[in-house]
Scaffold this active site. Structure first.
Site, short mmCIF file in Angstrom:
data_model
loop_
_atom_site.label_atom_id
_atom_site.label_comp_id
_atom_site.label_asym_id
_atom_site.label_seq_id
_atom_site.Cartn_x
_atom_site.Cartn_y
_atom_site.Cartn_z
N GLU A 171 -2.34 -8.78 3.67
CA GLU A 171 -2.68 -9.40 5.22
C GLU A 171 -4.17 -9.35 5.40
O GLU A 171 -4.32 -10.32 6.54
CB GLU A 171 -1.59 -8.40 6.25
CG GLU A 171 -2.50 -7.10 6.42
CD GLU A 171 -2.24 -6.08 5.28
OE1 GLU A 171 -2.38 -4.85 5.65
OE2 GLU A 171 -1.71 -6.23 4.19
N HIS A 202 -4.04 -4.72 0.41
CA HIS A 202 -3.65 -5.31 1.63
C HIS A 202 -3.75 -6.81 1.73
O HIS A 202 -4.58 -7.51 2.26
CB HIS A 202 -4.35 -4.74 2.96
CG HIS A 202 -4.09 -3.27 3.04
ND1 HIS A 202 -3.24 -2.78 4.00
CD2 HIS A 202 -4.72 -2.00 2.59
CE1 HIS A 202 -2.83 -1.51 4.03
NE2 HIS A 202 -3.93 -0.80 3.14
N CYS A 253 0.98 -1.32 0.09
CA CYS A 253 0.04 0.08 -0.01
C CYS A 253 0.70 1.18 -0.16
O CYS A 253 1.61 1.70 -1.06
CB CYS A 253 -0.87 0.03 1.21
SG CYS A 253 -2.41 1.11 0.96
#
Length: 161
Positions: free
Chosen positions: A135, A133, A37
């Site tokens: 994650e 993202h 990001c």
């Protein structure tokens, strides 16, 4: 170096200077790097690229709180990590890459043309920049988890040299 957009917030010039210097150092020293990001945007700027500061106002689209598919470019090095040509990602960005920095190569795009991933041509280390993202889904999505595994493997290899 751009004039700040009126909707820009949370700018910390000391943090920006540190992040830009760190990005340049990691790339110069061929340190494996997974830029996520804002990190992807920092690397782009560190290499001379530019950003769209407010996607909604400047280009009429927004990727905040947005889950969507992206398509990996046909010759993308990201295909070596992700054994697919399309993946689902989770975004929350209002800025994106406008002009690519030196030696950055687009690796994946959203349907609206937004560059969602980049690789670094000629980088002897391991580099991947993603706008999303990963994650958010790494614990349930084997593709996102696989990107982290590839980064860790590259870091382990670099550490043993």
């Amino acid at each position: 170096g751009q004039q700040p957009h009126p909707t820009l917030y949370g700018v910390d010039e000391t943090q920006d200077a540190f992040d830009l210097a760190l990005a340049r150092w990691a790339i110069q020293d061929k340190i494996p790097l997974l830029a996520i990001c804002r990190g992807n945007q920092v690397v782009n700027v560190a290499l001379g690229g530019t950003l769209v500061q407010d996607m909604t106002e400047e280009i009429g689209r927004n990727h905040r709180h947005f889950v969507h598919d992206i398509e990996l470019d046909a010759d993308s090095a990201l295909r070596d990590v992700v054994a697919d040509d399309r993946i689902t990602i989770s975004c929350s960005h209002h800025q994106c890459i406008a002009r690519l920095g030196d030696k950055l190569v687009a690796a994946a795009h959203a349907a609206d043309g937004t560059i969602e991933a980049v690789t670094l041509a000629g980088h002897e280390g391991w580099y991947l920049g993603v706008q999303w993202h990963l994650e958010d889904f790494a614990d349930t999505d084997p593709i996102q988890h696989g990107i982290f595994r590839a980064f860790v493997a590259a870091a382990q290899t670099a550490a043993s040299i």
